[in-house]
Design a protein around this motif. Structure first.
Motif, PDB file in Angstrom:
ATOM      1  N   TRP A  21     -16.094 -44.121  -9.836  1.00  0.00           N
ATOM      2  CA  TRP A  21     -14.865 -43.855  -9.080  1.00  0.00           C
ATOM      3  C   TRP A  21     -14.902 -44.538  -7.720  1.00  0.00           C
ATOM      4  O   TRP A  21     -13.893 -45.087  -7.266  1.00  0.00           O
ATOM      5  N   VAL A  22     -16.060 -44.489  -7.064  1.00  0.00           N
ATOM      6  CA  VAL A  22     -16.181 -45.131  -5.748  1.00  0.00           C
ATOM      7  C   VAL A  22     -16.039 -46.644  -5.883  1.00  0.00           C
ATOM      8  O   VAL A  22     -15.304 -47.289  -5.126  1.00  0.00           O
ATOM      9  N   ALA A  23     -16.730 -47.238  -6.860  1.00  0.00           N
ATOM     10  CA  ALA A  23     -16.682 -48.684  -7.041  1.00  0.00           C
ATOM     11  C   ALA A  23     -15.273 -49.157  -7.361  1.00  0.00           C
ATOM     12  O   ALA A  23     -14.867 -50.258  -6.960  1.00  0.00           O
ATOM     13  N   ALA A  24     -14.509 -48.330  -8.050  1.00  0.00           N
ATOM     14  CA  ALA A  24     -13.141 -48.690  -8.430  1.00  0.00           C
ATOM     15  C   ALA A  24     -12.137 -48.397  -7.318  1.00  0.00           C
ATOM     16  O   ALA A  24     -10.950 -48.689  -7.473  1.00  0.00           O
ATOM     17  N   GLY A  25     -12.601 -47.819  -6.226  1.00  0.00           N
ATOM     18  CA  GLY A  25     -11.698 -47.474  -5.130  1.00  0.00           C
ATOM     19  C   GLY A  25     -10.865 -46.240  -5.399  1.00  0.00           C
ATOM     20  O   GLY A  25      -9.879 -45.983  -4.686  1.00  0.00           O
ATOM     21  N   GLU A  26     -11.249 -45.440  -6.396  1.00  0.00           N
ATOM     22  CA  GLU A  26     -10.493 -44.255  -6.772  1.00  0.00           C
ATOM     23  C   GLU A  26     -10.990 -42.985  -6.086  1.00  0.00           C
ATOM     24  O   GLU A  26     -10.354 -41.934  -6.190  1.00  0.00           O
ATOM     25  N   LEU A  27     -12.120 -43.079  -5.420  1.00  0.00           N
ATOM     26  CA  LEU A  27     -12.693 -41.938  -4.706  1.00  0.00           C
ATOM     27  C   LEU A  27     -13.098 -42.438  -3.320  1.00  0.00           C
ATOM     28  O   LEU A  27     -13.992 -43.277  -3.188  1.00  0.00           O
ATOM     29  N   ARG A  28     -12.411 -41.945  -2.322  1.00  0.00           N
ATOM     30  CA  ARG A  28     -12.634 -42.417  -0.962  1.00  0.00           C
ATOM     31  C   ARG A  28     -13.649 -41.531  -0.256  1.00  0.00           C
ATOM     32  O   ARG A  28     -13.797 -40.345  -0.573  1.00  0.00           O
ATOM     33  N   HIS A  29     -14.338 -42.119   0.698  1.00  0.00           N
ATOM     34  CA  HIS A  29     -15.360 -41.358   1.422  1.00  0.00           C
ATOM     35  C   HIS A  29     -15.422 -41.851   2.853  1.00  0.00           C
ATOM     36  O   HIS A  29     -14.942 -42.936   3.199  1.00  0.00           O
ATOM     37  N   ARG A  30     -16.042 -41.051   3.680  1.00  0.00           N
ATOM     38  CA  ARG A  30     -16.175 -41.384   5.092  1.00  0.00           C
ATOM     39  C   ARG A  30     -17.459 -40.762   5.616  1.00  0.00           C
ATOM     40  O   ARG A  30     -17.808 -39.639   5.239  1.00  0.00           O
ATOM     41  N   GLU A  31     -18.163 -41.504   6.442  1.00  0.00           N
ATOM     42  CA  GLU A  31     -19.374 -41.008   7.060  1.00  0.00           C
ATOM     43  C   GLU A  31     -19.224 -41.050   8.581  1.00  0.00           C
ATOM     44  O   GLU A  31     -18.705 -42.021   9.127  1.00  0.00           O
ATOM     45  N   THR A  32     -19.653 -39.983   9.231  1.00  0.00           N
ATOM     46  CA  THR A  32     -19.763 -39.965  10.688  1.00  0.00           C
ATOM     47  C   THR A  32     -21.209 -40.303  11.011  1.00  0.00           C
ATOM     48  O   THR A  32     -22.129 -39.562  10.647  1.00  0.00           O
ATOM     49  N   VAL A  33     -21.421 -41.437  11.672  1.00  0.00           N
ATOM     50  CA  VAL A  33     -22.764 -41.970  11.879  1.00  0.00           C
ATOM     51  C   VAL A  33     -23.182 -41.798  13.334  1.00  0.00           C
ATOM     52  O   VAL A  33     -22.479 -42.242  14.251  1.00  0.00           O
ATOM     53  N   VAL A  34     -24.300 -41.140  13.529  1.00  0.00           N
ATOM     54  CA  VAL A  34     -24.921 -41.010  14.845  1.00  0.00           C
ATOM     55  C   VAL A  34     -26.114 -41.955  14.882  1.00  0.00           C
ATOM     56  O   VAL A  34     -26.960 -41.931  13.981  1.00  0.00           O
ATOM     57  N   ASP A  35     -26.204 -42.787  15.901  1.00  0.00           N
ATOM     58  CA  ASP A  35     -27.275 -43.780  15.983  1.00  0.00           C
ATOM     59  C   ASP A  35     -28.511 -43.217  16.663  1.00  0.00           C
ATOM     60  O   ASP A  35     -28.419 -42.547  17.697  1.00  0.00           O
ATOM     61  N   GLY A  36     -29.673 -43.509  16.064  1.00  0.00           N
ATOM     62  CA  GLY A  36     -30.940 -43.201  16.699  1.00  0.00           C
ATOM     63  C   GLY A  36     -31.595 -41.938  16.191  1.00  0.00           C
ATOM     64  O   GLY A  36     -30.984 -40.860  16.225  1.00  0.00           O
ATOM     65  N   LEU A  37     -32.851 -42.051  15.745  1.00  0.00           N
ATOM     66  CA  LEU A  37     -33.594 -40.872  15.311  1.00  0.00           C
ATOM     67  C   LEU A  37     -33.670 -39.840  16.419  1.00  0.00           C
ATOM     68  O   LEU A  37     -33.628 -38.624  16.157  1.00  0.00           O
ATOM     69  N   GLU A  38     -33.758 -40.301  17.665  1.00  0.00           N
ATOM     70  CA  GLU A  38     -33.859 -39.377  18.799  1.00  0.00           C
ATOM     71  C   GLU A  38     -32.632 -38.485  18.935  1.00  0.00           C
ATOM     72  O   GLU A  38     -32.685 -37.459  19.627  1.00  0.00           O
TER      73      GLU A  38
END
Length: 341
Positions: A295-312
């Motif tokens: 579904w993701v590869a076909a663009g039929e299931l959308r997703h979003r990630e909130t990315v925080v940079d840095g292990l610290e």
């Protein structure tokens, strides 16, 4: 690669809501893999609400951490050294690792990451544990039927956002609860939810449900608990199904809260209320991962990630979950890809 490894440990058990004093970032040596293991450099790590339960000194479905223990969770990483024929240096894998720059993982306990299907961080969200939780929780516990009304709390999170989209694929009307206008607009404008309710600006959840779900509620996927759930229970239709996945509104409670008694609300509609743990479906994870990946590869299931940079900043990212900082999956970018440093 350096000889120094940074690693987060549980410094103290929280009273109520955790704070930064509960975490400590220590320096250790980079571990060496034994036979059958991989030395993995963490690219992304996952922070998840269920980890709050592991900070308690109490039995739970997830083993509690002791004070001084390394914090653990899902990671995506690059194999630096392999003592297994299954993987080579340079491969991307996902599995259960530490909140650290480097970790050793058993080769039998990881899965390959295919960046041609989705960005690596998606393997901690829609293509990871949250996606599988949504898949099995809705389809196996919620049992949606075409024409059903499905209500999702925590709908803009990693699990809820996938639940709503799968429900739409099954011909359902979908209503989501989220905590900002940006989130509710994402649900309706990008993910195709039929309606979304901002619970922070809504005075009466019952009235809001009457408008958004005028035919009542057939399936409720609960990630939150609290007053939202109290309101939804009064709208359950005959033979409604309730999938209880999480109760994030109560995770920091030190005493059991009191509120409306829910059991009387399920008698007349003969509703089914069932808790779920995704681990119960472990023998079928591959089936869910394959379907979600298609579904993701076909663009039929959308997703979003909130990315925080840095292990610290991993502890800040975790605490942000309880403030609703994330849209979609909250992840921490620990290291860039090879060649990007």
């Amino acid at each position: 690669m350096t000889n120094t490894n940074r690693e987060w440990v549980l410094a103290a058990r929280p009273d109520g809501e955790p704070d930064l004093d509960c975490f400590e970032l220590r320096e250790t040596d980079v571990p060496s893999p034994n036979l059958g293991e991989l030395l993995v450099r963490t690219r992304y790590l996952s922070v998840d609400p269920y980890m709050r339960g592991r900070m308690r000194d109490a039995e739970s479905y997830a083993e509690p951490w002791d004070v001084g223990d390394a914090l653990k969770g899902g990671i995506v990483g690059e194999v630096i050294e392999s003592e297994s024929d299954a993987y080579d240096a340079g491969d991307l894998v996902t599995g259960e690792g530490r909140w650290a720059d480097y970790a050793t993982l058993d080769a039998d306990d990881v899965a390959p990451v295919d960046p041609t299907v989705a960005d690596p961080e998606a393997y901690l969200g829609v293509l990871g544990m949250p996606g599988r939780t949504a898949y099995f929780g809705l389809l196996e516990v919620g049992e949606p039927q075409p024409g059903d009304t499905v209500v999702v709390s925590g709908a803009a999170g990693a699990v809820g956002s996938v639940v709503g989209q799968i429900a739409k694929r099954n011909g359902c009307r979908v209503v989501g609860f989220a905590g900002t206008d940006e989130k509710t607009e994402w649900l309706t404008d990008d993910l195709g939810f039929d309606a979304a309710i901002n619970y922070k600006t809504t005075d009466d959840y019952g009235d809001a449900l009457d408008a958004a779900a005028p035919d009542g509620v057939d399936v409720y996927f609960d990630n939150v608990g609290g007053p939202i759930t109290d309101a939804v229970f009064t709208k359950l239709n005959l033979d409604a199904r309730v999938a209880v996945c999480g109760q994030i509104s109560h995770y920091n409670d030190e005493e059991v809260p009191t509120g409306p008694r829910k059991l009387p609300q399920i008698i007349a509609p003969r509703a089914k209320v069932e808790g779920l743990l995704v681990s119960d479906f472990a023998t079928r994870f591959e089936v869910a991962s394959e379907r979600l990946g298609e579904w993701v590869a076909a663009g039929e299931l959308r997703h979003r990630e909130t990315v925080v940079d840095g292990l610290e900043n991993a502890s800040d990212a975790f605490l942000g979950l309880f403030a609703g900082d994330n849209i979609g999956k909250q992840v921490v970018r620990v290291a860039p890809a090879s060649g990007e440093e």
